[in-house]
Every structure is written in structure tokens, then in C-alpha cells.
Design a protein around this motif. Structure first.
Motif, short mmCIF file in Angstrom:
data_model
loop_
_atom_site.label_atom_id
_atom_site.label_comp_id
_atom_site.label_asym_id
_atom_site.label_seq_id
_atom_site.Cartn_x
_atom_site.Cartn_y
_atom_site.Cartn_z
N TRP A 210 10.69 -15.86 25.97
CA TRP A 210 10.46 -14.44 26.25
C TRP A 210 9.01 -14.13 25.87
CZ3 TRP A 210 14.08 -11.01 28.31
CH2 TRP A 210 15.37 -11.54 28.48
N ILE A 251 10.57 -8.92 28.67
CA ILE A 251 11.28 -7.72 28.23
C ILE A 251 10.76 -6.49 28.99
CG2 ILE A 251 11.61 -6.12 26.31
CD1 ILE A 251 11.73 -8.44 24.42
N TRP A 253 11.74 -2.05 29.49
CA TRP A 253 12.54 -0.92 29.05
C TRP A 253 12.72 0.04 30.22
CZ3 TRP A 253 8.61 -3.14 26.22
CH2 TRP A 253 8.97 -3.70 24.99
N GLN A 373 16.90 -7.41 32.39
CA GLN A 373 17.49 -6.46 31.46
C GLN A 373 18.90 -6.86 31.05
OE1 GLN A 373 17.08 -2.60 33.35
NE2 GLN A 373 15.04 -2.29 32.47
N GLN A 376 18.68 -9.89 28.64
CA GLN A 376 18.04 -9.52 27.38
C GLN A 376 19.09 -9.24 26.30
OE1 GLN A 376 15.02 -6.50 27.83
NE2 GLN A 376 15.16 -5.86 25.68
N THR A 386 14.68 -8.73 20.98
CA THR A 386 14.06 -7.45 20.65
C THR A 386 12.59 -7.57 20.29
OG1 THR A 386 14.80 -7.68 18.37
CG2 THR A 386 16.24 -6.46 19.86
#
Length: 642
Positions: A210, A251, A253, A373, A376, A386
Motif C-alpha cells: 500500500w 488508499i 477516502w 476501498q 482496504q 490505515t
């Protein structure tokens, strides 16, 4: 000015508040898994048994191996936390000569600083004893790293956190063993065991990394880029041989619905707020936006997908390394066009990559980012991702320093016993990455001169020196010979042609140290030259009676019957006129020559007369001539008669 600064400060606070909401929303159900290793007490007998310890997220855990050492505890209470240097003059040593596992107390400073001070004092490993009864957690490096934390990159000793109860028992036993009155007491010997920390079910390891395409996020970005560059050779060798399956991840959001119309979401998200990344400069409107990072993350995911479909999945490593070098944010080259150039140089179809990326303006899900997503979120023994960078091997998050050799050991620990590839059995690894697509570097197919140089840490693209001639360029798309003698090597990369026994070259040779220029009679950029049709373009033989014939590199001009072509005047004249002209010229020349001869004879005559007169004048002073009449003449006559 104050109003502007206040507005910027408000923008930063609003952006920070927004991302707190976004992260909180996405991580509301986050599950962080603590990876553990075993600790077995071998002596004293009263403490024998198995215990758990949580592996730190720094240092170098010996995945697949063990370490047997003696537990020591600082005798000075002021040094019990390990926050201050122990002093290199008196390093920790065990009586038996076994490696030292230093036990320190939690609290007072960062976990990593405790490990560094212990390592500097000679400790082979570090155990941090918790000071409260609570579940074990993962010790990590500080998020904000200042210049005085440069030691983080040099931590190699493995570290682990142990429970308060186990720590108290070890502390008492270690203190008793080191007391002067108990010199014969038994040492506290333990074995740190990482053999079961990494699952090893079969002969193939699956791992994922990641990461992030943003290269201006400080120490974290530098760490992951350094790892990708140094580990590339190992990764590509494992993939090409079928020993490992690698998948990159990024990652993202999402922007909450109530913030969709804000400037922050518009600048940091694509697909109407579905996929977002923080602003690289932490200031909306300055430099690059978060959506630029999301788009490049998406492109790198698609590069891996397209490369995998063409059975060259390992090209992803080349792309990421080259993109960082050629398209950095610092140099303001972080752009779509630069990325397209890198994709093309590696032999991948640009159109397929962009088709995979889809439309970032569409009010719809993006299949690639939506998948990111979903994965993750942790599954099974793996926790949620995270933090960046994160490495997951066989569905277990890797703990420890993100360093090439350490990660390779962890991957090798993921193979079933006796199925390890040769790379796991030797450190002498060397792969020639220039053999595949020339490493994505520049190459001259005619001379087989290449800018690709293979090294242990991966290939680099650097213009070469051939037979004393230096090539200059970016090494990826262009290299040109410069300096004296450049024309001797492939004609300096310039055009050269031979026809009908005549040779022309666009290499300037000693007249210039670089560049190509088509010679007279040719036109072009110097790399490609073509003959100029002086006749067709009316550049020569333009007189009415002229007849023009174009030749390679020049032209031939002639006139009709009875006429003669004069090149200087670009005209035809009659041959008779020309003959009269020559005759007149001959007569004029004859006259000039005759005049010269007469003048020269007259000059000789006058000079002779003058010289004779001068001689006679001199002689008359000593012997008078008959033609002269003087008063001495009678005497001479008498003398003769006598």
C-alpha cells in the motif's frame, strides 16, 4: 496582507477539519491487528514458559528465524526507560557472551528512541515492558519526524512490546542476576522466535504494498520510494520466476455528502466526491491538488492491470521508479503527459491504461478505485490498512523497517519449507534488467548503443560514453553524442548519405561540439536530409535560355546552341560575343605589356647616362680628359716634346 493570511489559515483549518471527518467516517469500524512473535524463557527454571510480544513497526525482525540472548536491565534507575544514551564507553555485555536483549520500561519518549539508544549500547534486541495492564499494541515511529530523528533510518535491532506482568517478572530476575552479591546467579536467557510470525502455507507467496504516488509528503514518502527502488530487482525476479504474486494498492477516502459542494472536496476528489486524497501542500489552491494524486494513483493501478494482462506485471516497479525520477512534484513535472511518456517508454499501450482509468468527472463509481476501498478493509487475520506505507505478506501485515533485505527475509519466511527460491538461499542477487525492453531506456538500434545500466539495486537510464565520445540527454527518450570526435560514432547521430560516388554528412565535426545541420544542397533538421530541387524551386538557371538539370546535392545548368552559361551572373551569353570580349581583353593586356617594356627600356637608358656622367666627373679629378681645356695643358706638351 493580513486578510489574505487569515483566509489561508481558515482554508487550512477547514481542509484539516474536513479530512478529520472523512477519515473518521472511513475508519469508524477500523480494525487494527497486532502482529506478534513468541518469547520463550529458557532460564531461570522458575520463569520457563512461552509468552507473546507485539512486533514493532520499525527495526528488522528476523522473520523465519530466532534469537537467543540474555536479558539485561539498566541498573541506573534514571536509564530504565532508555530515553537517554547509555554511553558507548560501557556497552552492555552478558557474562556468557550471548547477545544482549535489553529490557526497558515504557514511557518518557518515543519507542524508537529507546531502541536506538539500546542498539548504540550494544543490544541485539529490545523488549519494552508495558506499565499498565492492557492488550498489546504495535509500537510505531512518530508521525511527525523532525531533523533530530535521523536515527530512525539506522535502527536495525528488532523490538517488541511485552505485557506488564511478564515485564515485571523479567525485571526482577534480571536485576537479581546482575547484582554484585549474586555473581554466580543464573542468567535470564530467552529465545525470541519469529518463525511462526509469517504464515508459510505453500510454495508461492502473495504480497501487496500500500503506497502513494505523492512524492512530497516527507519522511514517509521518502521511505516508500527508497524501498521501491531498492527492492525492485528482488520483486521482479520473484514474479518472473512465478515464486510470488504482487499487487499494489492505494488508499483513498470519500467526501461526506454534506461537503460535496465545498471547495475542499472539489479540489481533492474525483467522481463527485467518491475518491479523495489530501492536498499535497496542505493548502487548497497552492501547487497540486489532492485530485491530482488520486488520478496518478489510479493510473499506477491501471499500469499494473494492463501489464498483468500482457503477462509483464513486474513492469509496475519500473513505472513507479521512473515516474518518481522523471515526473516529480518538486520539479513541477507531476502531470498526465509525463506519465504518458513513461508508460510509452516501457512498451505499454497508453490508450489501454487511460481506458482503464475511466472518466474522473463521471457521477459514477470507478471499478478500480471502488475495489481498492473494499480491500482496504481487513479480512481474516489481516487488519484494516490505515497508514502508509503498509506491506502485507500472505495476508499478514509486515512489521519492521521497510528495507530491501529485511522485506526479502520476511517474504522468504512465507514459503513452505524446502520450497524457497534460490534468492532466499543466497544474498548474491544480480538480475540484468536491461534485457527486457532495454529497461525502458534509450537505445540506438543501428549501433546497439544503450543508456541502460544494470546495477544490484536495479537499472538506471544514463547516457553512455562510447569510444571516448560522451552522449548527453535524459537517458530515457534521448541521448546525443557531443564533443570532439562525435562524428566518428554513427556520424554523431546525424544524417549521412552516399550516392553516385559522392558522400554528404550533416555532422558538423570539429566546427561544432553538438547538433546536426544539413549540408549545402540539402534541407532538413540534420537527422533527416533530402536533396533540394534547385531547378524545380527556381533557385538556379532561372534565365530564359537556361536549361536546368537537378543532381543529388547540386545541379547542372546549360544553355542552348551558340550560348555559354555564366554561373556568377546566372545568364547565357553568345559565344561570338564572348570571343570578341576575350580578344579585346588580350589587346588591352598586350598594350599594357608593351607599355611596360618601353617604360623599362627608357628607365634603363636614363639610368645608364646618369651613371656615366658621375663616373667621368670622378675621373676628371685625377686624369683630365682630352676634351677638357685647362691651364696645365702647355706643360704637358713641353714634356712630350722634350
Amino acid at each position: 496582507m493580513r486578510a489574505t493570511m487569515a483566509a489561508r489559515g481558515h482554508g487550512r483549518r477547514l481542509a484539516a477539519a474536513l479530512w478529520l471527518v472523512v477519515v473518521a467516517a472511513s475508519a469508524a469500524s477500523a480494525r487494527f491487528v497486532v502482529e506478534k512473535n513468541g518469547v520463550k524463557v529458557l532460564s531461570p527454571r522458575s520463569l520457563r514458559g512461552h509468552h507473546e510480544a507485539s512486533i514493532a513497526n520499525y527495526g528488522v525482525p528476523d522473520y523465519g528465524g530466532t534469537l537467543t540472548g540474555v536479558v539485561l536491565y539498566p541498573q541506573d534507575a534514571k536509564l530504565a526507560t532508555g530515553c537517554d544514551p547509555f554511553g558507548a564507553a560501557s556497552p552492555f555485555k552478558s557474562r556468557s557472551g550471548r547477545p544482549v536483549v535489553l529490557l526497558v520500561d515504557r514511557g518518557g519518549c518515543y519507542f524508537a528512541l529507546k531502541t536506538w539508544n539500546a542498539q548504540e549500547a550494544g543490544a541485539a534486541a529490545v523488549l519494552v515492558a508495558d506499565i499498565v495492564d492492557e492488550p498489546l499494541l504495535t509500537m510505531d515511529t512518530p508521525e511527525e519526524q523532525t531533523p533530530d530523528m535521523a536515527f530512525l533510518a539506522n535502527i536495525t535491532a528488532p523490538s517488541a512490546l511485552i505485557s506488564k506482568r511478564f515485564g515485571d517478572a523479567l525485571r526482577l530476575a534480571a536485576a537479581d542476576s546482575s547484582s554484585s552479591s549474586s555473581s554466580s546467579s543464573e542468567e535470564v536467557v530467552i529465545r525470541l522466535d519469529w518463525r511462526e510470525s509469517m504464515p508459510n502455507p505453500d510454495s508461492r507467496v502473495e504480497y501487496e504494498f500500500w503506497t502513494n504516488s505523492n512524492d512530497e509528503c516527507g519522511a514517509r514518502c521518502d521511505e516508500q520510494q527508497s524501498f521501491v527502488s531498492s527492492f525492485r530487482g528482488h520483486a521482479q525476479l520473484l514474479e518472473k520466476s512465478g515464486f510470488a504474486a504482487f499487487t499494489p494498492h492505494y488508499i483513498t477516502w470519500f467526501c461526506p455528502e454534506e461537503y460535496l459542494q465545498t471547495r475542499q472536496c472539489e479540489a481533492q476528489c474525483i467522481n463527485k466526491g467518491r475518491y479523495c486524497a489530501p492536498d499535497p501542500e496542505q493548502e487548497i489552491g497552492a501547487g497540486y491538488d489532492g485530485k491530482d494524486v488520486v488520478l496518478e494513483n489510479l493510473r499506477q493501478l491501471c499500469v499494473h492491470r494492463v501489464a498483468s494482462a500482457r503477462n509483464v506485471s513486474w513492469v509496475w516497479w519500473d513505472f513507479v521508479v521512473d515516474y518518481r525520477v522523471r515526473c516529480s512534484m518538486k520539479e513541477e513535472k507531476y502531470s498526465r503527459q509525463c506519465a504518458r511518456d513513461v508508460v510509452s517508454s516501457l512498451g505499454l499501450p497508453v490508450e489501454m491504461v487511460e481506458e482503464c482509468m475511466g472518466d474522473p468527472e463521471a457521477d459514477a463509481d470507478n471499478d478500480v478505485l471502488r475495489t481498492e476501498q473494499i480491500v482496504q478493509v481487513g479480512q481474516g487475520s489481516r487488519g484494516d490498512v490505515t497508514i502508509l506505507p503498509t506491506l502485507v505478506i500472505n495476508n499478514v501485515q509486515y512489521r519492521g523497517k521497510l528495507e530491501s533485505t529485511a522485506v526479502l527475509k520476511a517474504i522468504c519466511a512465507g514459503f513452505k519449507e524446502s520450497t524457497e527460491p534460490p534468492v532466499c538461499l543466497t544474498q548474491d542477487l544480480e538480475t540484468d534488467e536491461c534485457l527486457n525492453n532495454n529497461g525502458g531506456c534509450w537505445r540506438d538500434d543501428k549501433t546497439n548503443i544503450t543508456a541502460c545500466k544494470d546495477t544490484y539495486r536495479g537499472r538506471i537510464c544514463e547516457c553512455p560514453v562510447v569510444d571516448g565520445v560522451q552522449y548527453q540527454g535524459d537517458g530515457y527518450m534521448d541521448c546525443k553524442a557531443v564533443g570532439p570526435g562525435r562524428c566518428a560514432v554513427d556520424n554523431g547521430g546525424c544524417w549521412k548519405g552516399t550516392r553516385d560516388g559522392k558522400t554528404f554528412s550533416a555532422c558538423a565535426g570539429s566546427e561544432s561540439l553538438s547538433g546536426c545541420s544539413c549540408p549545402a544542397g540539402f534541407k532538413g533538421d540534420g537527422l533527416h536530409c533530402e536533396d533540394i530541387d534547385e531547378c524545380g524551386e527556381k533557385l538556379a538557371c532561372s534565365c530564359p535560355s537556361c536549361s536546368c538539370k537537378n543532381t543529388w546535392g547540386g545541379y547542372d545548368c546549360s544553355c542552348g546552341s551558340g550560348l555559354l552559361y555564366i554561373k556568377v551572373e546566372d545568364t547565357c551569353v553568345g559565344k561570338s560575343t564572348s570571343a570578341m570580349g576575350w580578344l579585346a581583353t588580350a589587346l588591352v593586356l598586350s598594350c599594357l605589356v608593351g607599355s611596360g617594356i618601353v617604360g623599362f627600356a627608357f628607365y634603363k637608358y636614363r639610368l645608364r647616362r646618369y651613371m656615366d656622367s658621375e663616373v667621368m666627373a670622378i675621373m676628371s679629378q685625377y686624369m683630365p680628359l682630352d676634351s677638357q681645356t685647362t691651364e696645365n695643358r702647355p706643360l704637358r706638351e713641353e714634356a712630350v716634346q722634350a
